[in-house]
Design a protein around this motif. Structure first.
Motif, PDB file in Angstrom:
ATOM      1  N   PHE A  79       0.838  -1.199   0.000  1.00 45.10           N
ATOM      2  CA  PHE A  79       0.000   0.000   0.000  1.00 45.10           C
ATOM      3  C   PHE A  79       0.875   1.253   0.000  1.00 45.10           C
ATOM      4  O   PHE A  79       0.672   2.175  -0.787  1.00 45.10           O
ATOM      5  N   TYR A  80       1.871   1.246   0.892  1.00 44.89           N
ATOM      6  CA  TYR A  80       2.784   2.398   0.971  1.00 44.89           C
ATOM      7  C   TYR A  80       3.468   2.619  -0.370  1.00 44.89           C
ATOM      8  O   TYR A  80       3.577   3.745  -0.864  1.00 44.89           O
ATOM      9  N   TYR A  81       3.928   1.492  -0.963  1.00 47.75           N
ATOM     10  CA  TYR A  81       4.638   1.593  -2.244  1.00 47.75           C
ATOM     11  C   TYR A  81       3.734   2.201  -3.315  1.00 47.75           C
ATOM     12  O   TYR A  81       4.114   3.142  -4.018  1.00 47.75           O
TER      13      TYR A  81
ATOM     14  N   VAL B  69      -4.839  15.337   4.523  1.00 49.89           N
ATOM     15  CA  VAL B  69      -3.666  14.801   5.200  1.00 49.89           C
ATOM     16  C   VAL B  69      -2.473  15.746   5.039  1.00 49.89           C
ATOM     17  O   VAL B  69      -1.725  15.991   5.993  1.00 49.89           O
ATOM     18  N   ALA B  70      -2.314  16.308   3.830  1.00 46.09           N
ATOM     19  CA  ALA B  70      -1.189  17.219   3.611  1.00 46.09           C
ATOM     20  C   ALA B  70      -1.292  18.438   4.524  1.00 46.09           C
ATOM     21  O   ALA B  70      -0.292  18.878   5.100  1.00 46.09           O
ATOM     22  N   PHE B  85       4.978  12.568   3.900  1.00 45.32           N
ATOM     23  CA  PHE B  85       3.568  12.566   3.521  1.00 45.32           C
ATOM     24  C   PHE B  85       3.069  11.189   3.100  1.00 45.32           C
ATOM     25  O   PHE B  85       1.999  10.771   3.550  1.00 45.32           O
ATOM     26  N   PRO B  86       3.825  10.450   2.253  1.00 44.47           N
ATOM     27  CA  PRO B  86       3.311   9.125   1.874  1.00 44.47           C
ATOM     28  C   PRO B  86       3.056   8.220   3.076  1.00 44.47           C
ATOM     29  O   PRO B  86       2.057   7.499   3.108  1.00 44.47           O
ATOM     30  N   LEU B  87       3.919   8.312   4.067  1.00 40.42           N
ATOM     31  CA  LEU B  87       3.741   7.468   5.255  1.00 40.42           C
ATOM     32  C   LEU B  87       2.460   7.848   5.985  1.00 40.42           C
ATOM     33  O   LEU B  87       1.625   6.996   6.302  1.00 40.42           O
ATOM     34  N   VAL B  88       2.306   9.141   6.249  1.00 39.23           N
ATOM     35  CA  VAL B  88       1.124   9.588   7.004  1.00 39.23           C
ATOM     36  C   VAL B  88      -0.151   9.296   6.211  1.00 39.23           C
ATOM     37  O   VAL B  88      -1.147   8.823   6.760  1.00 39.23           O
ATOM     38  N   PHE B  89      -0.082   9.563   4.901  1.00 39.59           N
ATOM     39  CA  PHE B  89      -1.262   9.317   4.064  1.00 39.59           C
ATOM     40  C   PHE B  89      -1.621   7.832   4.068  1.00 39.59           C
ATOM     41  O   PHE B  89      -2.783   7.470   4.222  1.00 39.59           O
ATOM     42  N   SER B  90      -0.609   6.968   3.902  1.00 40.91           N
ATOM     43  CA  SER B  90      -0.870   5.530   3.887  1.00 40.91           C
ATOM     44  C   SER B  90      -1.452   5.078   5.218  1.00 40.91           C
ATOM     45  O   SER B  90      -2.417   4.313   5.256  1.00 40.91           O
ATOM     46  N   LEU B  91      -0.872   5.560   6.318  1.00 40.86           N
ATOM     47  CA  LEU B  91      -1.388   5.168   7.627  1.00 40.86           C
ATOM     48  C   LEU B  91      -2.840   5.607   7.778  1.00 40.86           C
ATOM     49  O   LEU B  91      -3.704   4.824   8.187  1.00 40.86           O
ATOM     50  N   PHE B  92      -3.096   6.868   7.429  1.00 40.27           N
ATOM     51  CA  PHE B  92      -4.451   7.402   7.597  1.00 40.27           C
ATOM     52  C   PHE B  92      -5.453   6.596   6.774  1.00 40.27           C
ATOM     53  O   PHE B  92      -6.474   6.146   7.289  1.00 40.27           O
ATOM     54  N   VAL B 232      -6.870  10.733  14.535  1.00 36.55           N
ATOM     55  CA  VAL B 232      -6.008  10.912  15.711  1.00 36.55           C
ATOM     56  C   VAL B 232      -4.676  10.206  15.497  1.00 36.55           C
ATOM     57  O   VAL B 232      -3.611  10.761  15.793  1.00 36.55           O
ATOM     58  N   PHE B 233      -4.746   8.997  14.946  1.00 34.71           N
ATOM     59  CA  PHE B 233      -3.512   8.245  14.717  1.00 34.71           C
ATOM     60  C   PHE B 233      -2.598   9.022  13.764  1.00 34.71           C
ATOM     61  O   PHE B 233      -1.401   9.197  14.017  1.00 34.71           O
TER      62      PHE B 233
END
Lengths: 216, 250
Positions: A79-81, B69-70, B85-92, B232-233
């Motif tokens: 997903f991250y990729y 998210v941005a 940003f990709p990390l936070v966006f993916s997590l969200f 929140v996460f």
């Protein structure tokens, strides 16, 4: 582009497949769950005991941890990729293009507005010039007309004064002539009166002397 | 209908798989992880495939999520933070969609397992540590020394800071896990009341109205919680990243 499309359909394929699989699986596990629940009736302690026989409270069942971790790593990693390599750059590019487009449109609008302002300014300037010129023309015309009027009036007045002077002179002559004849008439009248009254002989000199005395 | 509120959290093997003595079976949890990723990626791919100058409805949703998210990340960590940003966006998105999938009856909630939320929280924690030490070296430790604290108080404050820093992954993961777990158990208990009461005849059906109404309200609340916990996460992730980027910034 083509490869992206195929990958999209691929993921969709798995998604729908996944949903179907879930539904059937949910039914199946539900069916299995029914058997002990209906057998032992519905006391929650017994149900928990049934779960406990397997592994206790599921979130703390460490036997499932490796599987969850591995699958989380696989799915979240993928997903991250996909997010960082495909989706997010795509959205960023679109947003940036739109931003640039809006900025350039605004600049173009600004430029056109400047041109319009310029055109308006030059229009107003030429309008002002035209007005000025019209004023000048009107002013010179007025002056010229005024001058000619003044000249004519001066001429007319001069003519009138001349004629008035002539008339006055004529009147004065007539008057002087008339006055000159007054004495003669008076003398003649007086002579006629005296002779008519039979008052003797009076010389002309005496008469005119008396007339002039009477006239003062 | 099984009335056991814990039943929904059971992990069942779908494709048994064992590698090196470890049970790596493809389970219902794995299935929903795959479904979450597939649905989210599929949606975002589809939504952004047009790349329209004027966005379609789907594209608007994708752009809304992106800018949401941005904006969150930029507000919390400044423009430097956009590297993450990709990390936070993916997590969200992963947590949000995972939570929302859990709202479907019979669906499994991947975030209702502590190991999943802990792994995600530790991923953030590890990222913060790695970035912090890579960017600032030992200067990252300034994070634990707030400025403007009198010297005699410093040992105490530093100890508190260290403890609070180390407990971050715990609170980060337990908050999400406990919210999802408790919400689903509550929903299950109330709907269970409805079922068991309504089997008791007319009086029971009348009595089942209240838990039914509660269950309806709770469902709405759970949708809110599903979004809020993802938010929140992600928000906490942004703040922790800010600490990694600006350790002296207290």
């Amino acid at each position: 582009m083509a490869s992206e499309n195929t990958s999209t359909t691929d993921t969709e394929g798995t998604a729908s497949h996944g949903a179907e699989g879930t539904a059937t699986h949910g039914e199946a596990s539900h069916g299995e769950g029914m058997a002990p629940a209906s057998g032992e009736m519905h006391t929650s302690t017994e149900a928990a005991g049934h779960g406990g026989g397997e592994a206790g409270f599921p979130p703390f069942d460490s036997s499932t941890f490796p599987s969850q971790l591995v699958w989380l790593a696989i799915t979240f990693g993928l997903f991250y990729y996909l997010m960082s390599k495909v989706v997010l750059p795509r959205i960023a590019q679109t947003l940036e293009q739109r931003h640039d487009r809006i900025a350039s449109d605004l600049a173009e609008a600004e430029r056109l507005k400047g041109e319009t302002d310029e055109a308006i300014a030059s229009y107003e300037q030429s309008l002002a010039e035209a007005r000025q010129r019209a004023n000048d023309i009107a002013k010179t015309t007025r002056e010229r007309v005024q001058q000619s009027i003044d000249a004519e009036r001066a001429e007319a007045e001069a003519g009138l004064a001349e004629r008035a002077a002539e008339a006055e002179k004529h009147i004065a002559e007539v008057k002087a002539k008339a006055l000159g004849e007054v004495d003669a008439i008076a003398t003649d009248t007086a002579e006629a009166l005296i002779s008519a009254l039979g008052g003797g002989k009076v010389t002309k000199a005496e008469l005119s002397k008396a007339v002039s005395e009477a006239r003062g | 209908m099984s009335n056991d509120p814990i039943h929904q959290f059971h992990i069942n093997k779908i494709v048994p798989l064992e590698v090196g003595g470890l049970d790596l079976s493809f389970t219902n949890s794995s299935l929903f992880m795959v479904a979450t990723v597939a649905a989210t990626t599929g949606f975002l791919m589809l939504a952004t495939s047009g790349r329209g100058m004027v966005p379609t409805k789907l594209q608007s949703i994708a752009e809304l999520a992106y800018e949401f998210v941005a904006g969150m990340l930029r507000d919390a960590a400044g423009s430097h933070g956009l590297k993450f940003f990709p990390l936070v966006f993916s997590l969200f998105m992963f947590i949000l969609v995972g939570n929302l999938f859990g709202m479907f009856p019979y669906f499994f909630t991947i975030t209702s397992h502590l190991i999943v939320t802990a792994a995600l929280a530790l991923l953030v924690f590890g990222t913060v540590l790695a970035v912090g030490f890579m960017r600032h070296g030992l200067g990252f430790l300034k994070l634990f020394v707030p400025s403007g604290v009198p010297g005699w108080l410093l040992p105490l404050v530093v100890a508190i800071e260290v403890i609070s820093f180390l407990s971050r992954p715990l609170s980060h993961s337990v908050r999400l896990f406990a919210n999802m777990l408790a919400g689903h158990i509550t929903l299950k208990v109330f709907t269970g009341f409805v079922v068991s009461l309504s089997s008791l005849g007319v009086l029971g059906i009348a009595g089942a109205v209240l838990p039914l109404a509660l269950a309806v309200g709770l469902t709405a609340l759970e949708f809110l919680v599903a979004f809020l916990q993802a938010y929140v996460f992600a928000m906490l992730t942004c703040m922790y990243i800010n600490d990694a980027l600006h350790p002296g910034g207290h």
